[in-house]
Motif scaffolding. Structure first.
Motif, PDB file in Angstrom:
ATOM      1  N   ALA A 126      53.597  -0.729  60.007  1.00 40.08           N
ATOM      2  CA  ALA A 126      53.286  -0.398  58.607  1.00 40.08           C
ATOM      3  C   ALA A 126      52.586   0.950  58.515  1.00 40.08           C
ATOM      4  CB  ALA A 126      52.408  -1.494  58.000  1.00 40.08           C
ATOM      5  N   ARG A 127      51.662   1.196  59.451  1.00 38.11           N
ATOM      6  CA  ARG A 127      50.923   2.464  59.467  1.00 38.11           C
ATOM      7  C   ARG A 127      51.879   3.637  59.708  1.00 38.11           C
ATOM      8  NH1 ARG A 127      47.547   0.819  62.841  1.00 38.11           N
ATOM      9  NH2 ARG A 127      45.865   0.181  61.456  1.00 38.11           N
ATOM     10  N   LYS A 174      55.558   8.312  56.439  1.00 35.49           N
ATOM     11  CA  LYS A 174      56.877   8.929  56.248  1.00 35.49           C
ATOM     12  C   LYS A 174      57.439   8.758  54.836  1.00 35.49           C
ATOM     13  CE  LYS A 174      57.994   7.716  61.037  1.00 35.49           C
ATOM     14  NZ  LYS A 174      58.822   6.839  61.901  1.00 35.49           N
ATOM     15  N   VAL A 175      56.734   8.035  53.971  1.00 36.02           N
ATOM     16  CA  VAL A 175      57.280   7.717  52.642  1.00 36.02           C
ATOM     17  C   VAL A 175      56.348   8.171  51.526  1.00 36.02           C
ATOM     18  CG1 VAL A 175      58.567   5.740  53.558  1.00 36.02           C
ATOM     19  CG2 VAL A 175      56.241   5.401  52.672  1.00 36.02           C
ATOM     20  N   ASP A 176      56.839   8.063  50.289  1.00 34.18           N
ATOM     21  CA  ASP A 176      56.046   8.467  49.123  1.00 34.18           C
ATOM     22  C   ASP A 176      55.230   7.305  48.565  1.00 34.18           C
ATOM     23  OD1 ASP A 176      57.238  11.054  49.159  1.00 34.18           O
ATOM     24  OD2 ASP A 176      59.012  10.213  48.178  1.00 34.18           O
ATOM     25  N   LYS A 233      47.302   1.553  52.189  1.00 35.84           N
ATOM     26  CA  LYS A 233      46.547   2.277  51.155  1.00 35.84           C
ATOM     27  C   LYS A 233      45.734   3.425  51.735  1.00 35.84           C
ATOM     28  CE  LYS A 233      45.945  -0.938  47.291  1.00 35.84           C
ATOM     29  NZ  LYS A 233      44.981  -1.777  46.540  1.00 35.84           N
ATOM     30  N   GLU A 234      45.376   3.311  52.994  1.00 35.41           N
ATOM     31  CA  GLU A 234      44.622   4.394  53.645  1.00 35.41           C
ATOM     32  C   GLU A 234      45.477   5.647  53.831  1.00 35.41           C
ATOM     33  OE1 GLU A 234      43.325   2.623  57.260  1.00 35.41           O
ATOM     34  OE2 GLU A 234      41.719   1.445  56.323  1.00 35.41           O
ATOM     35  N   VAL A 235      46.797   5.495  53.701  1.00 37.79           N
ATOM     36  CA  VAL A 235      47.718   6.603  53.967  1.00 37.79           C
ATOM     37  C   VAL A 235      48.459   7.079  52.721  1.00 37.79           C
ATOM     38  CG1 VAL A 235      49.690   7.344  55.384  1.00 37.79           C
ATOM     39  CG2 VAL A 235      48.061   5.676  56.305  1.00 37.79           C
ATOM     40  N   VAL A 236      48.908   6.125  51.868  1.00 38.46           N
ATOM     41  CA  VAL A 236      49.823   6.480  50.779  1.00 38.46           C
ATOM     42  C   VAL A 236      49.649   5.503  49.614  1.00 38.46           C
ATOM     43  CG1 VAL A 236      51.740   5.008  51.554  1.00 38.46           C
ATOM     44  CG2 VAL A 236      52.250   7.191  50.415  1.00 38.46           C
ATOM     45  N   ASN A 278      58.326   9.198  40.274  1.00 37.68           N
ATOM     46  CA  ASN A 278      57.668  10.204  41.121  1.00 37.68           C
ATOM     47  C   ASN A 278      57.842   9.931  42.617  1.00 37.68           C
ATOM     48  OD1 ASN A 278      56.670  11.647  38.911  1.00 37.68           O
ATOM     49  ND2 ASN A 278      54.881  10.306  38.746  1.00 37.68           N
ATOM     50  N   TYR A 279      58.577   8.871  42.935  1.00 38.66           N
ATOM     51  CA  TYR A 279      58.761   8.491  44.339  1.00 38.66           C
ATOM     52  C   TYR A 279      60.240   8.552  44.715  1.00 38.66           C
ATOM     53  CZ  TYR A 279      54.175   6.350  43.399  1.00 38.66           C
ATOM     54  OH  TYR A 279      52.879   6.115  43.027  1.00 38.66           O
ATOM     55  N   GLU A 280      60.552   9.309  45.747  1.00 36.56           N
ATOM     56  CA  GLU A 280      61.935   9.383  46.214  1.00 36.56           C
ATOM     57  C   GLU A 280      62.187   8.446  47.401  1.00 36.56           C
ATOM     58  OE1 GLU A 280      64.566  10.848  44.891  1.00 36.56           O
ATOM     59  OE2 GLU A 280      63.225  11.352  43.231  1.00 36.56           O
ATOM     60  N   THR A 281      61.195   8.377  48.293  1.00 35.18           N
ATOM     61  CA  THR A 281      61.342   7.543  49.490  1.00 35.18           C
ATOM     62  C   THR A 281      60.341   6.395  49.420  1.00 35.18           C
ATOM     63  OG1 THR A 281      61.952   9.502  50.755  1.00 35.18           O
ATOM     64  CG2 THR A 281      61.393   7.538  51.999  1.00 35.18           C
TER      65      THR A 281
END
Length: 282
Positions: free
Chosen positions: A205-206, A211-213, A234-237, A255-258
């Protein structure tokens, strides 16, 4: 069309899959018996509902179990030793689906307690897995969830300690606590009982979060391992926590593509696939 990426490790873990298969087998092969589950079979109400439609009776305590031709399922989280003792007294047949990784902790705790060691359990004191573990040392364990909790404990250098962890504990939090414990002069034995599948799932998951939006984490609101995945992502994205795809219908993904997707260990494949299909059709 949005790009949707599923984490390499998501959905049912070995222990949950084993428990669900064992429970389903009992329901279809013993239709003449009442089959009780002591507590929700897994922390996913959609999956539990399917089993209850098949005849499973979920109860909160053994007092709610009637006498007669019946079986009692012990769920994958495991239970205290006194539950087995009461079932034996009442001659209740047990279908034990306790995860083997949890069962191993029971054995470690019970043996250590009988040897006179103080048991220190790292995890959530209100979680059924921890309640069950504590029941294998006469409810005498010290339970701590965070490093701050551990620092408040009056650890005695004259005592012998054994440390175990909830199978779904966050690996980084565990490492911080162990580093602190190792910095103190104690007679202490440490068992890293975090499930290997949990470690892999959390790291997966981390990695995907980077790599994603946006991340979509699927799982029960009361699922400990799911909520840990939510925290990690949540710590990342930006992260959305859902139980089913219905909860996504009012979310603006413009606003999210990936989009990354992962799921807790008690999330059935059909819920994951339904969510992916919804996201791919945005």
């Amino acid at each position: 069309m949005k790009k949707v990426i599923i984490a390499d490790n998501a959905g049912f873990c070995f222990g949950v899959k084993r428990a669900m298969n064992m429970a389903w087998e009992e329901l279809i092969s013993n239709e003449d018996k009442k089959v009780y589950a002591l507590g929700p079979l897994i922390h996913n109400k959609q999956a539990v509902s399917k089993y209850e439609e098949k005849g499973l009776i979920t109860v909160d305590s053994m007092e709610q179990i009637e006498e007669g031709n019946l079986e009692m399922i012990i769920r994958s989280h495991g239970v205290a030793k006194k539950i087995y003792d009461e079932a034996e007294i009442r001659k209740i047949d047990i279908i034990d689906t306790t995860c083997p990784f949890v069962k191993k902790i029971h054995q470690i705790v019970n043996k250590s307690y009988n040897e006179g060691k103080q048991v220190l359990v790292l995890g959530d004191k209100d979680h059924p897995e921890i309640i069950g573990i504590n029941g294998w040392c006469m409810d005498k364990a010290i339970i701590a969830k965070t490093l701050e909790d551990v620092k408040k404990i009056d650890l005695n250098s004259d005592k012998k300690y054994i440390v175990v962890a909830q199978t779904t504990m966050n690996e980084k939090e565990f490492e911080k606590i162990i580093d602190y414990i190792n910095s103190i002069d104690l007679n202490i034995e440490i068992e890293n009982t975090i499930c290997s599948a949990t470690r892999v799932r959390q790291q997966s998951a981390r990695d995907l979060s980077e790599k994603v939006d946006v991340m979509v984490v699927i799982g029960g609101k009361h699922s400990s391992n799911t909520q840990k995945l939510v925290k990690i992502c949540k710590e990342v994205v930006d992260t959305l926590a859902i139980e089913t795809s219905e909860e996504l219908k009012n979310i603006d993904f413009n606003n999210y593509e990936t989009i990354g997707v992962t799921a807790g260990a008690s999330t059935p494949d059909w819920i994951i696939q339904d969510t992916i299909s919804y996201l791919e059709n945005l």
